[in-house]
Design a protein around this motif. Sequence first.
Motif, short mmCIF file in Angstrom:
data_model
loop_
_atom_site.label_atom_id
_atom_site.label_comp_id
_atom_site.label_asym_id
_atom_site.label_seq_id
_atom_site.Cartn_x
_atom_site.Cartn_y
_atom_site.Cartn_z
N LYS A 172 40.63 30.23 52.45
CA LYS A 172 40.25 31.02 51.27
C LYS A 172 38.76 30.90 51.02
O LYS A 172 38.05 31.88 50.78
N LYS A 173 38.26 29.69 51.12
CA LYS A 173 36.84 29.52 50.87
C LYS A 173 36.02 30.25 51.92
O LYS A 173 35.02 30.88 51.60
N SER A 219 45.27 34.67 52.63
CA SER A 219 44.75 33.47 53.29
C SER A 219 45.89 32.50 53.57
O SER A 219 45.88 31.80 54.58
N MET A 220 46.88 32.50 52.69
CA MET A 220 48.05 31.65 52.98
C MET A 220 48.77 32.14 54.21
O MET A 220 49.17 31.33 55.08
N GLN A 278 41.99 39.26 43.70
CA GLN A 278 41.79 37.85 44.02
C GLN A 278 43.10 37.20 44.43
O GLN A 278 43.13 36.38 45.36
N ARG A 279 44.16 37.60 43.77
CA ARG A 279 45.46 37.04 44.16
C ARG A 279 45.83 37.48 45.55
O ARG A 279 46.42 36.72 46.33
N VAL A 289 43.80 38.11 47.96
CA VAL A 289 43.03 37.32 48.91
C VAL A 289 43.70 35.97 49.13
O VAL A 289 43.81 35.48 50.26
N GLU A 290 44.17 35.41 48.05
CA GLU A 290 44.81 34.11 48.19
C GLU A 290 46.07 34.21 49.02
O GLU A 290 46.33 33.37 49.91
N VAL A 324 44.84 26.28 53.84
CA VAL A 324 44.81 27.47 52.98
C VAL A 324 43.52 27.51 52.18
O VAL A 324 42.83 28.51 52.12
N LYS A 325 43.21 26.35 51.63
CA LYS A 325 42.00 26.34 50.80
C LYS A 325 40.78 26.64 51.63
O LYS A 325 39.87 27.36 51.20
N ALA A 331 36.89 32.84 53.44
CA ALA A 331 36.97 34.27 53.15
C ALA A 331 35.94 34.67 52.11
O ALA A 331 35.19 35.63 52.27
N TYR A 332 35.86 33.89 51.04
CA TYR A 332 34.91 34.24 49.99
C TYR A 332 33.48 34.12 50.46
O TYR A 332 32.64 34.97 50.17
#
Lengths: 158, 348
Positions: A49-50, B244-245, B237-238, B240-241, A45-46, A52-53
């Motif tokens: 996410k990274k 991504s999960m 931002q939430r 996006v999180e 996940v991390k 993605a950013y």
Amino acid sequence: MASADKPINTDVPEKDVFALHFLQSLSNLRRQNTFNSPEKTNDRVKKIKKAAYVSMARAAGGTSRLWSRALLRRAAKETNKVVRFSRRKKRVTWLRRRSNRRDPVEEEEKEAERLRNLVPGGGAMETSKLIEETAYYIKCLSMQVKVMQCLVDGLSPK
Amino acid sequence: MDLSGGFGARSGGGVPFREVTALESLHLGGGDEFRRMVPPENAGGFTALLELPPTQAVELLHSSSSSSPSQPTLHSLGTLAFPSNSVLMERAARFSVIATEQHNQNGNVSGETTTTSSVPSNERIKTEPAETETCDQAAVEEQNNRCGGKRKDFDKKVKSSTKKKNKSSEESEKLPYVHVRARRGQATDSHSLAERARREKINARMKLLQELVPGCDKIQGTALVLDEIINHVQSLQRQVEMLSMRLASVNPRIDFNLDTILASENGSLMDGNFNGTAMQLAWPHQVMETEQSYHHRQLQQPPPQQWPFDGLNQPVWGREEDQDLGNDHNSLMVGAANLHPNQVKMEL
């Protein structure tokens, strides 16, 4: 107070640019061997996410925006890469010092502080520049969210 | 301030030459000018003043100190060459130019302009009221070149407040500071002007943001609008999180599909093979719709080595959006699927 009012440009690249960058980063992620192990979902996940950013920062114009630069720098720090940015005039920091000293008393500056914490690279910008960068950041974020939403919708089982 | 005190003492010394009169007139306004030139926040006192027009201040001080060498305060400045009279007058005139720019209402202006009338910089003073931009630039550029870039706050041109101009004339790319016209009935203090210019900039950008964030048009007041904006950014931002999960959970299936695509890619590109793998992809309802489009697209694909991303992108999106008007997701996904294997091919 420096700089005249040039027309503010908040055009953001099209959706496919974002999609492209994001998919590239995803495919790069998948090449890593440790990625596909089903146990470590948090790591995945991390990383996603990274990715993605970072892909958003690249799609939005690379190093030509303050927040994208800050994002890329942050990401590069974690991976111990060295990132090079083209040098610009250092007027920004001087302005920032001035406004910082004078303004924390005002009501508006408290809000600006919160905004600064949210937007990457916000600590180095004066308030007007901060607002401009926030507008661009919001546009890019929404674009990225759309891309990711499409991906998830397409790939999730029905 | 020490400066004004020093000036006073020296001019009271009764040294009989012309420079003193110039200095005196300078002092009358000069003390005030210099005091106001030091911004309250940078109040480093004498040294801050000296930062601004370093050479000029020092020259001036020293020129008068050489007349009365018993002033202990100026010894630290060192010995400079005593400037000739004409040079001194010119410099004094430049100071008066600075003064006229800042305080036009004071009586100092007339006083100083008369004393320095014999100086070649007269034309600069005369063209001041004419307000032509080029002359302003010339005068102001001079100072800028001399005094370094730290005069952002001081070099505002304040025209008399009786001019009812609503626009602020700003010099954009050439000079790093703003010439602002004061509106009728408003304070012409340079600091409030700076403050006002800043406010206007900030408000203009806030309007931009208000249009962006949904639901911000109705709200009045900047604090609430900022609250809305902050909430919006946080929600994005939430999101996006969360996404991504979800992507991470979906991921293993992507891998599977990609592997098969990769395997087929190794063989050849323009095959029924690709079509077959497309069928295997776990996209439920879209596959039926998009089968024909896959076909079409493959027939029209340029060879992969020369594949320009941008060139392909536009027709892909365009065609897809023609087909599925309401379905953004489909278009994105189909396009993405097409992109991805080709992309992988290029990396290989």
